[in-house]
Every structure is written in C-alpha cells, then in structure tokens.
Design a protein around this motif. Structure first.
Motif, PDB file in Angstrom:
ATOM      1  N   SER A  22      40.605 -17.140  11.387  1.00  0.00           N
ATOM      2  CA  SER A  22      41.716 -18.059  11.125  1.00  0.00           C
ATOM      3  C   SER A  22      41.667 -19.295  12.014  1.00  0.00           C
ATOM      4  O   SER A  22      42.473 -20.214  11.841  1.00  0.00           O
ATOM      5  CB  SER A  22      43.049 -17.330  11.334  1.00  0.00           C
ATOM      6  OG  SER A  22      43.173 -16.892  12.681  1.00  0.00           O
ATOM      7  N   THR A  82      42.399 -19.166  15.093  1.00  0.00           N
ATOM      8  CA  THR A  82      43.362 -18.918  16.167  1.00  0.00           C
ATOM      9  C   THR A  82      43.227 -17.472  16.615  1.00  0.00           C
ATOM     10  O   THR A  82      42.653 -16.630  15.919  1.00  0.00           O
ATOM     11  CB  THR A  82      44.809 -19.178  15.710  1.00  0.00           C
ATOM     12  OG1 THR A  82      45.121 -18.302  14.609  1.00  0.00           O
ATOM     13  CG2 THR A  82      44.996 -20.623  15.295  1.00  0.00           C
ATOM     14  N   ASP A  92      37.941 -13.811  17.220  1.00  0.00           N
ATOM     15  CA  ASP A  92      38.706 -14.313  16.078  1.00  0.00           C
ATOM     16  C   ASP A  92      38.217 -13.582  14.825  1.00  0.00           C
ATOM     17  O   ASP A  92      37.484 -14.128  13.993  1.00  0.00           O
ATOM     18  CB  ASP A  92      38.527 -15.825  15.955  1.00  0.00           C
ATOM     19  CG  ASP A  92      39.364 -16.410  14.823  1.00  0.00           C
ATOM     20  OD1 ASP A  92      40.290 -15.705  14.337  1.00  0.00           O
ATOM     21  OD2 ASP A  92      39.086 -17.558  14.416  1.00  0.00           O
ATOM     22  N   HIS A 148      50.153 -17.771  17.893  1.00  0.00           N
ATOM     23  CA  HIS A 148      48.758 -17.888  17.502  1.00  0.00           C
ATOM     24  C   HIS A 148      48.160 -19.019  18.337  1.00  0.00           C
ATOM     25  O   HIS A 148      48.636 -20.154  18.292  1.00  0.00           O
ATOM     26  CB  HIS A 148      48.629 -18.180  16.005  1.00  0.00           C
ATOM     27  CG  HIS A 148      48.935 -16.993  15.148  1.00  0.00           C
ATOM     28  ND1 HIS A 148      47.971 -16.129  14.702  1.00  0.00           N
ATOM     29  CD2 HIS A 148      50.126 -16.517  14.672  1.00  0.00           C
ATOM     30  CE1 HIS A 148      48.521 -15.176  13.978  1.00  0.00           C
ATOM     31  NE2 HIS A 148      49.840 -15.393  13.943  1.00  0.00           N
ATOM     32  N   ASP A 160      45.570 -14.215  17.758  1.00  0.00           N
ATOM     33  CA  ASP A 160      46.923 -13.689  17.887  1.00  0.00           C
ATOM     34  C   ASP A 160      47.016 -12.842  19.155  1.00  0.00           C
ATOM     35  O   ASP A 160      46.060 -12.711  19.913  1.00  0.00           O
ATOM     36  CB  ASP A 160      47.312 -12.881  16.647  1.00  0.00           C
ATOM     37  CG  ASP A 160      46.357 -11.725  16.379  1.00  0.00           C
ATOM     38  OD1 ASP A 160      45.682 -11.282  17.333  1.00  0.00           O
ATOM     39  OD2 ASP A 160      46.267 -11.270  15.222  1.00  0.00           O
TER      40      ASP A 160
END
Length: 687
Positions: A551, A553, A547, A512, A555
């Motif tokens: 979050s 972050t 995003d 992440h 992925d």
C-alpha cells in the motif's frame, strides 16, 4: 717558493713557512693596497704552519675588480691512526659517556629520594565540622547521616566542593576508575565507597595465579585516583538504598570489630559493584576456587604449590599423586582458557627445574566447556586454533560437557557423544577453577526487589542513558558487570507512535505511516537506541520488506513486526572490562555536561524532565576487539579481523595490556615482572 711577486722561504729552525716581507697583510684593507695576485701553493708545502691569503674571483662581478680573500690553513694534518686504536678510542669514549649518564641518573635518583623524606613534625590545626564529628540521625532506620565528612575541610579545594551536588560511586573497578578520570574536581562533591582500597587490573589475574606476575603489580591504590579529583574514599560496603530519600545505607567494621551502619546522602548514585560467579545450581562449589579478586589469585597460587609439594612426599601413593596433579577448569571462556594456558606454562617451563621430573609426566590439565568450542564468542577460526594449541600442549578440552557435581576428590560431569546421547563421566580432582558466567550481588538483589520493573535475574536493567529502570529519573545509574542495557525497541513503539500521532492529531493504532514518516521514526529509534543503528541502514529495503500489502504505507502491526525483528537482533552487552570502561567514560562526560548546563537550567527553572537526554546522547558501545593468551601464543579478534600466532602475538598481547594499565607505577612493575620471569623463572613460593 714563489707566490706571485713574493718570495717565501722555509725557516729550517722552526720548520715552518715564513715570509721575507715584514709587512705581510694582516687584514683585507692592508691586502687591498697590494698588487692582486692569485696565490697558489705546491703540494710540498701543504703542511705549513702559517696561514696565507688567496684571492678568488667573484662569479657575480668582474673578477678583475672584485675578489674575495679566504684563509688557507697550513697546519699539519693529523697522522692517521690504526683501526685498533680507533676502535678502543671510541669504545672508551662511549663507555665514559654511558658511565657519566648512568652516574648522573643514579645521583639524581638519590637526590630525589632524599627529598621524599620528611623530618618536619609540625602540623597546623585542621578545622573539622561539628556535623562531621557528630552527624545527625534520620532515615527509615534512624541511622547517622553523613552530610559532612571529616576530610571536607582538609584543603581549600575540598571546602569549595562541600555544597556541590553529591556524587556517590560504589565500587573501585573499571567503570568507577574510568568515571573518576573524566570528572572535573570542581563540579561535584565526590565520594567513592568500596570494600577494597585498590583498583584491580583483572585481565592479568590468570598470570598472577602461577607467579608470572606479582600480585601487587596488578593493583593501584584507589585513594591516589580519588585524590586527583579532590574526592573522598570510604572503605565500606553498600548494604541498601532508600530511593525516595536518596540515602545510601553503608556498613563499616570499626576498630572493635563491630559492624556500624550509617546513611550517605547522594544527588547522583553510580552503582558499579561488579558481580559474583554464577553457580548454575551445581553442587559442591565449596570445593572449587574462583578468580574474581586478588585474594582469589593468592589462594589459587598457594593451592597449586601445595599440591605440587604434597605430590613429592614419600608417603604419597601413585593414585593420590595423580589426583593431586589433576587440574580441572570449568568454563571455556577467556578467563578459564587463559588460566589453563598459564598453568601449563608453569608446569612445562618451571616444574622440571625445581621438582622431581616424574611430576611433569603425571600432571594433567582439563577444560570443561558446555558449548561446542572454547572461546565461543570469538571467531570460529580462533576457537579452533586455541583447541589445536591445547591439543599440542596436551591440555584436554571437553566440549559439550556440563558439570553436575564437584566432590573433594573428583568432578562428575555429563558429555554428549557423537550420537547425541548424554554420558556421565568423572575426573580425579586435585584443583578446580570455576569460571562460568556472572550473577548478581546481594546488594543488587535488594535493589531489584524494590523495583517491579527489574525482572532480570542476572543484572540490573538500565535504559540507554545507563539510568536504573524504576528509580527516580536521573538519580541512580548502573555500570559494569552488575548492569545490562535494556533495548526493548518494540516496547517503546507506543511512545514513538504517540508522539507522531499527537503531531498529526490521530490515533496511534489506526495510523498508516508513509516512507517519510518511517524515516523520522527510524531517526528517533537510532537516537534512543544507538545499538540499533547497524540494523537501520537501508530504510528503503526495510520499508519495502514489511509493507506486505504493497500500500506504500506501514500500519501499526507491520511497524511493530519490523521493530520486533530489530529488537531480536540486538544482543546484551558483554560483561567485560572494556564495556565497563566505556560506560564509565560516558557517564563522566555526561556528568561534566550536566554540571556545565546546571546554571542555565536553574535560571530557566528546568529541574524536571529528561535532562540527560536534553544534554547528552545515549550510550553507544563500540567493541574494540577481543584477545586471549593460550600458552606462548595469543589470539586476537578485532572488528571482524582475526589474528593468531606464537611469541610475536604474545608480545603484542602484552603490549596491549601494558598500554591499558592504569598508571606508570603498574607499567614499571609489569615490565619488571616479565623481565624477572625471563631471567629467574616464576616465583614458586607460597606464603
């Protein structure tokens, strides 16, 4: 008259002013012994021929003690001449000066011309290596290997480069010439291989097809350009390449007319062989003309004039005359549009002077374009301006049309009508120019077949350092129309993530990425793919947009989707002279940097890895703009700013290409040809 305490009288015999004192002061020291007086003269004696002295007070000192002596000329003023006399005097003066300057230039030219003739027939012995006369054989086909050339010992400069890294350049086009101009003659043993021994200024080819410019005005001997870097030239054609042994197979026709093959070893190979015309699967292209070489321009010129001559014959029927005078251009890009414009200028400006006037009334010019507008890569306003100009000049533009077949006497094509239905139509054909895209040469096809990663059917794929994908790293490069720069940002995602994961000791697919890490990845993407820089300006907005789970972050899936979106926005580079020129300049600078860094790399035993990336940045294309001639008018598209106009735009268009010409010789010839067209018209002779 009285001057102070002195009396001056006029000498009636001489008509001049004379002093009664025999000891009139000759200099300042003599004058200092006399009583100081302020000398003044009356208006009646201003034209005296003698010189008196006058004392003027010095403003910086006491005027009673310090005075300056200045001479006053008493020569007679010249009589004022009349305006007619002054006019003719100046005219003869300027004419004489002009004649002297021109005469000096002519004499200087003849002196220079005389110095160019050589009568000394004595020549010294030239050493030639035995290996050059009797080359060894080897390679997969056991052919002669030209390790040494017969010109390697022609001069001390050539001898010094015999053991330098061998740089072989294929082709003599824009990319190759730009590369040669950037190289240092001491860094490489340079060899240029090309089936033609000249550089062709391709943007002006349409002008040569109708006699506006002479064919020789567009070419420059490639040997002159190669000689500047102390290189070597072989008039031959590249046939194949052995990548594992770094051998280039070359074919050459000898004096007996037989084709001879040999190998040319290389350390670095630059492929700049250009492209061929894309047929698009259309039948009957043997009835068309192409515009890629100087020979093509000569054939088109002769065909146009032959049709005009045949249309004048008494035995030619009306239908046959209209067919002969029907000119069709397939392709609405810059080449097709400029040719149609030049052809119209010929028919409109020069046809009536030398041919029967009925020909001008029956001439027809047609442009067939598959897209909705001609010049579709330009700004829409410029495309519409070009279409309006052609409509004014009675040049028919057929958009949304595709050629199905070209027959000797007609062109069959399909066109979408206003309802979107496809209708089949035909045009009588006297001449057809095919200008619809590019395709690979046979040499490039052979290379692509050797490399599995080469999946593009139209061009060789390279990375952003212009290295051929699939070839040994740093050995083979491709530039110009024969190549395309592969972006594939998303495909390199794993490489970026793996590097980042190794640094953090994690699995790339389970990572992440924070915003700080995203900025680091973006910097690496920009370095590897400079063309993506424009799409990575607002990193914060991109991060927030992708995003999706909020979050904070990204992925693996979110980052992959982001890079795929950027990759889709990156278009392939245009197949233009501008792109090839920039790529040649880039490689020339990079090769010079590699040569400078070679001693340090050898000392540190750095002979592997990505040396190009370590020494120089990736290639970045800068579009400087586009321009096109559309018949006594021109259109420009520079960095989003569009401009179109009449003769002023034409002169700007000429000035741009005049400045881009490769040598002073070609610039002089271009200027002479444009002047000849203005004074005598276009050349209407076929030979």
């Amino acid at each position: 008259m009285r001057i102070g305490a002195l009396r001056l009288t006029k000498n009636p015999a001489r008509g001049s002013l004379q002093s009664i004192l025999p000891r009139w002061p000759r200099n300042i020291s003599d004058h200092a012994r006399l009583q100081p007086h302020l000398i003044s003269t009356s208006h009646n004696y201003r034209q005296s021929t003698t010189t008196a002295w006058r004392r003027l007070p010095n403003p910086a000192s006491n005027p009673a003690k310090h005075q300056i002596l200045r001479p006053i000329s008493t020569k007679p003023l010249p009589h004022r001449r009349g305006p007619a006399f002054r006019f003719f005097y100046r005219a003869f003066t300027y004419t004489g000066a002009f004649v002297l300057v021109v005469g000096g230039l002519v004499v200087g030219f003849f002196i220079y011309d005389a110095s160019t003739y050589r009568e000394d027939l004595s020549y010294t012995d030239i050493p030639v290596s035995t290996e050059a006369l009797y080359p060894r054989k080897g390679g997969p086909k056991n052919l002669p290997i030209a390790d040494t050339l017969v010109s390697d010992d022609d001069s001390p400069e050539n001898s010094r480069t015999k053991n330098k890294p061998k740089l072989v350049i294929l082709g003599s086009g824009w990319g190759s010439v730009a590369l040669l101009k950037q190289l240092n003659s001491e860094d490489y043993h340079i060899t240029v291989v090309s089936p033609v021994n000249y550089f062709l200024f391709t943007p002006m080819l349409p002008s040569a097809t109708v006699g506006t410019l002479e064919l020789r005005s567009l070419v420059e001997p490639i040997r002159r350009i190669v000689q500047r870097v102390k290189g070597h030239f072989l008039r031959a054609e590249a046939v194949d390449v052995v990548l594992s042994e770094r051998l280039l197979e070359v074919a050459q026709v000898d004096a007996a007319g037989e084709q001879k093959h040999f190998y040319l070893p290389y350390d670095k190979l630059v492929i700049g062989v250009g492209s061929t015309t894309n047929a698009h699967g259309v039948k009957g292209l043997e009835n068309c003309h192409f515009l890629k070489t100087i020979e093509d321009a000569g054939k088109i010129r002769n065909k146009i004039l032959q049709n005009l001559e045949d249309a004048c014959l008494p035995s030619t029927s009306d239908d046959e005359r209209r067919r002969l005078l029907s000119f069709v251009v397939s392709g609405g890009g810059p080449t097709g549009v400029e040719f149609a414009a030049e052809l119209f200028d010929l028919l409109n400006e020069d046809l009536g002077r030398s041919f029967p006037k009925i020909l001008r009334n029956e001439v027809s010019v047609h442009v067939i374009q598959s897209r909705g507008h001609i010049l579709n890569t330009y700004d829409e306003a410029l495309s519409k301006f070009a279409e309006e100009r052609f409509a004014h000049d009675q040049v028919e533009v057929l958009t949304n049309s595709r050629v199905k077949e070209v027959r000797p006497d007609k062109v069959i094509f399909t066109q979408k009508d206003g309802n979107g239905e496809t209708v089949t139509k035909e045009l009588p054909l006297g001449f057809c120019l095919w200008s619809t895209g590019v395709a690979q040469t046979d040499f490039c096809k052979r290379i692509a077949e050797k490399l599995e990663v080469q999946t593009n059917r139209h061009a060789l794929e390279t990375d952003t350092h212009l290295r051929l994908n699939g070839a040994p790293l740093g050995s083979v490069y491709a530039i110009g129309d024969c190549s395309t720069v592969q972006n594939n940002v998303a495909d390199h995602l794993v490489t970026f993530l793996r590097t980042l994961a190794v640094e953090k000791g994690k699995d790339p697919e389970k990572m992440h990425i924070t915003f700080a890490e995203w900025r680091k990845i973006a910097q690496r993407v920009k370095k590897r793919f400079p063309q993506a820089s424009d799409h990575l300006r607002r990193l914060d907005k991109l991060f927030e947009q992708y995003d999706k789970d909020r979050s904070g972050t990204l992925d693996f899936g979110e980052l992959r989707e982001l890079l795929i979106q950027i990759d889709s926005k990156l278009t392939s580079l245009p197949a233009t002279a501008q792109r090839a020129h920039q790529q040649g300049q880039y490689l020339g600078r990079k090769f010079s940097k590699l040569a400078q860094a070679a001693p340090g790399m050898a000392a540190n035993e750095m002979d592997y890895g990505d040396l190009d990336d370590a020494v120089y940045k990736a290639f970045e294309y800068h579009h400087l703009g586009s321009l096109a001639y559309i018949g006594n008018s021109a259109v420009f598209d520079f960095a989003g700013l569009s401009f179109s106009g009449g003769l002023l735009a034409v002169y700007i268009w000429r000035s741009v290409y005049f400045a881009q010409s490769v040598s002073f010789r070609t610039r002089v010839l271009l200027a002479m040809d444009w002047s000849k067209r203005a004074m005598f018209g276009r050349d209407l002779m076929s030979y």
